[in-house]
Scaffold this motif. Structure first.
Motif, PDB file in Angstrom:
ATOM      1  N   ARG A 277       0.796  -1.225   0.000  1.00  0.00           N
ATOM      2  CA  ARG A 277       0.000   0.000   0.000  1.00  0.00           C
ATOM      3  C   ARG A 277       0.836   1.285   0.000  1.00  0.00           C
ATOM      4  O   ARG A 277       0.337   2.349  -0.349  1.00  0.00           O
ATOM      5  CB  ARG A 277      -0.940   0.007   1.212  1.00  0.00           C
ATOM      6  CG  ARG A 277      -2.021  -1.059   1.139  1.00  0.00           C
ATOM      7  CD  ARG A 277      -2.839  -1.098   2.417  1.00  0.00           C
ATOM      8  NE  ARG A 277      -3.899  -2.096   2.320  1.00  0.00           N
ATOM      9  CZ  ARG A 277      -5.129  -1.839   1.878  1.00  0.00           C
ATOM     10  NH1 ARG A 277      -5.450  -0.616   1.498  1.00  0.00           N
ATOM     11  NH2 ARG A 277      -6.032  -2.799   1.811  1.00  0.00           N
ATOM     12  N   SER A 278       2.078   1.214   0.430  1.00  0.00           N
ATOM     13  CA  SER A 278       2.919   2.410   0.438  1.00  0.00           C
ATOM     14  C   SER A 278       3.770   2.538  -0.821  1.00  0.00           C
ATOM     15  O   SER A 278       4.575   3.462  -0.943  1.00  0.00           O
ATOM     16  CB  SER A 278       3.822   2.410   1.676  1.00  0.00           C
ATOM     17  OG  SER A 278       4.703   1.294   1.653  1.00  0.00           O
ATOM     18  N   SER A 279       3.604   1.622  -1.773  1.00  0.00           N
ATOM     19  CA  SER A 279       4.398   1.668  -2.999  1.00  0.00           C
ATOM     20  C   SER A 279       3.874   2.751  -3.936  1.00  0.00           C
ATOM     21  O   SER A 279       2.740   3.220  -3.828  1.00  0.00           O
ATOM     22  CB  SER A 279       4.362   0.309  -3.703  1.00  0.00           C
ATOM     23  OG  SER A 279       3.047   0.033  -4.188  1.00  0.00           O
ATOM     24  N   ARG A 280       4.689   3.131  -4.886  1.00  0.00           N
ATOM     25  CA  ARG A 280       4.326   4.229  -5.787  1.00  0.00           C
ATOM     26  C   ARG A 280       3.131   3.880  -6.679  1.00  0.00           C
ATOM     27  O   ARG A 280       2.253   4.718  -6.911  1.00  0.00           O
ATOM     28  CB  ARG A 280       5.532   4.616  -6.637  1.00  0.00           C
ATOM     29  CG  ARG A 280       6.674   5.213  -5.830  1.00  0.00           C
ATOM     30  CD  ARG A 280       7.706   5.810  -6.754  1.00  0.00           C
ATOM     31  NE  ARG A 280       8.894   6.262  -6.033  1.00  0.00           N
ATOM     32  CZ  ARG A 280       9.916   6.871  -6.611  1.00  0.00           C
ATOM     33  NH1 ARG A 280       9.907   7.088  -7.913  1.00  0.00           N
ATOM     34  NH2 ARG A 280      10.966   7.250  -5.893  1.00  0.00           N
ATOM     35  N   LEU A 283      -0.020   4.049  -4.437  1.00  0.00           N
ATOM     36  CA  LEU A 283      -0.367   5.400  -4.000  1.00  0.00           C
ATOM     37  C   LEU A 283      -0.813   6.295  -5.156  1.00  0.00           C
ATOM     38  O   LEU A 283      -1.792   7.038  -5.040  1.00  0.00           O
ATOM     39  CB  LEU A 283       0.834   6.040  -3.297  1.00  0.00           C
ATOM     40  CG  LEU A 283       1.218   5.479  -1.922  1.00  0.00           C
ATOM     41  CD1 LEU A 283       2.503   6.121  -1.436  1.00  0.00           C
ATOM     42  CD2 LEU A 283       0.095   5.698  -0.910  1.00  0.00           C
ATOM     43  N   GLU A 342      12.730   6.244   1.589  1.00  0.00           N
ATOM     44  CA  GLU A 342      11.894   5.295   0.838  1.00  0.00           C
ATOM     45  C   GLU A 342      12.681   4.020   0.550  1.00  0.00           C
ATOM     46  O   GLU A 342      12.173   2.898   0.690  1.00  0.00           O
ATOM     47  CB  GLU A 342      11.438   5.958  -0.464  1.00  0.00           C
ATOM     48  CG  GLU A 342      10.487   5.118  -1.294  1.00  0.00           C
ATOM     49  CD  GLU A 342      10.161   5.766  -2.631  1.00  0.00           C
ATOM     50  OE1 GLU A 342       9.128   5.420  -3.210  1.00  0.00           O
ATOM     51  OE2 GLU A 342      10.958   6.619  -3.106  1.00  0.00           O
ATOM     52  N   LYS A 345      13.199   1.910   3.720  1.00  0.00           N
ATOM     53  CA  LYS A 345      11.969   1.209   4.091  1.00  0.00           C
ATOM     54  C   LYS A 345      11.777  -0.058   3.249  1.00  0.00           C
ATOM     55  O   LYS A 345      11.377  -1.108   3.754  1.00  0.00           O
ATOM     56  CB  LYS A 345      10.777   2.148   3.905  1.00  0.00           C
ATOM     57  CG  LYS A 345       9.457   1.577   4.360  1.00  0.00           C
ATOM     58  CD  LYS A 345       8.345   2.609   4.192  1.00  0.00           C
ATOM     59  CE  LYS A 345       6.997   2.030   4.603  1.00  0.00           C
ATOM     60  NZ  LYS A 345       5.903   3.026   4.421  1.00  0.00           N
TER      61      LYS A 345
END
Length: 351
Positions: A277-280, A283, A342, A345
């Protein structure tokens, strides 16, 4: 530079060539036992496309010379464990997760099925029918169908172009003798390895495995010719229309095999691009632009040429926009470096 946690795994090769990987981890009273055979759909020789490796995966838990299939099922369940298996292009893996009190049982059962499976004749027709239903479901499932078209398009000569489950016309010609011969050829100890991790004494587990394989010598492995995929010189695109609600689509690029030094960087790139869910992609393409229902990026690496790819599900009227947006996100990585936070992470997910 990433600070990777040290690896305390112990690797032992027995005199018969069986490799054993052991690691003690007392963080929970649980043990994972895995038996890997270095054989999959690309190694089926004259039966290439039959799905023989996958049939064996279904049959090995059905009984051995000393245990019935019911005994195997009940003993693992009674010990609080769970067992399963999977087949891929270049491996077949059987695994049990169990409380530490059942570690010896799980280890002995997996060692048993890897050597002494009987492939009961009365069980085979039922399992073949189960696989036939899997084939039909795969044809009706747009995600599986798109995945199959991807590999058929990405590979023109390599055996990776053939589906793991097999093609019905070749599959239907398989006999029990064919399966037994393949099992005896490919499941040699020098073509397998056992992995045990968890709340274990590694010396004790090694002794169990030694005892289980004491009477099993190394065997010669018949050569399997694997055709290399030629270098691709132009893009390829395939559209497969069907009665589906959404468009399931992939982009893919050839990458080196799993041993290449670039693979860890590609794994990190796939995580940055589409790993959660936090990937480009998630998002920007899914959340911000609402062009897709789901999206991810991935690497597939085996013993031959692999793939780096992006996949998504979109409404048909947004397909072109979604594809352009996804390629745009990938281009961003070509144009500028990822932010340090980024990147850190993403790397942390692997360490």
């Amino acid at each position: 530079v990433a600070n990777l946690a040290p690896c305390f795994a112990r690797l032992v090769t027995l005199p018969n060539g069986l490799e054993v990987i052991l690691q003690s981890d007392d963080s929970a009273p649980v043990v994972s036992v895995q038996a890997w055979c270095r054989t999959g759909s690309i190694h089926e020789g004259k039966w290439l496309g039959a799905g023989m490796s996958h049939v064996l995966e279904h049959m090995l838990f059905k009984g051995t010379s000393s245990r019935t299939g019911l005994e195997i099922d009940h003993s693992i369940q009674d010990a609080g464990g769970h067992m399963n298996a999977y087949t891929s292009f270049d491996r077949t893996v059987y695994h049990v997760t169990i409380p530490d009190t059942g570690a010896k049982l799980a280890t002995e059962i997996l060692c048993d099925i890897m050597q002494n499976a009987t492939l009961p004749e009365d069980e085979l027709p039922g399992e073949l029918d189960v696989i036939r239903r899997e084939m039909e479901m795969g044809n009706d499932d747009p995600s599986r169908r798109a995945g199959r078209r991807l590999f058929e398009t990405a590979y023109t000569k390599s055996p990776y172009r053939h589906t793991v489950i097999g093609y019905r016309d070749i599959f239907d010609k398989l006999t029990r003798d064919d399966l037994l011969n393949y099992y005896r050829e490919r499941y040699a100890p020098n073509n397998c390895f056992i992995v045990v991790v968890g709340a274990i004494d590694t010396d004790e587990v090694l002794e169990w495995i030694n005892d289980c394989y004491a009477a099993q010598p190394a065997r010669s492995l018949p050569p399997v010719l694997l055709t290399n995929e030629p270098r691709q010189v132009a893009s390829r695109e395939v559209t497969d229309e069907g009665p589906f609600e959404h468009a399931h689509f992939h982009f893919a690029w050839h990458v080196p095999d799993v041993r290449h030094d670039d693979i860890p960087a590609l794994d990190v790139l796939s995580t940055l691009l589409g790993g959660g869910r936090s990937s480009r992609l998630y998002l920007h393409v899914r959340d911000a632009k609402a062009l897709v229902h789901s999206v991810d990026a991935w690497t597939y690496t085996g013993e031959q040429t692999g793939l780096f790819g992006m996949s998504a599900v979109a409404d048909a009227d947004k397909l072109g926009q979604a594809q352009a947006a996804m390629l745009g996100e990938l281009q961003q990585f070509k144009d500028s470096l990822a932010d340090e936070s980024e990147l850190a992470k993403a790397i942390k997910q692997f360490t």
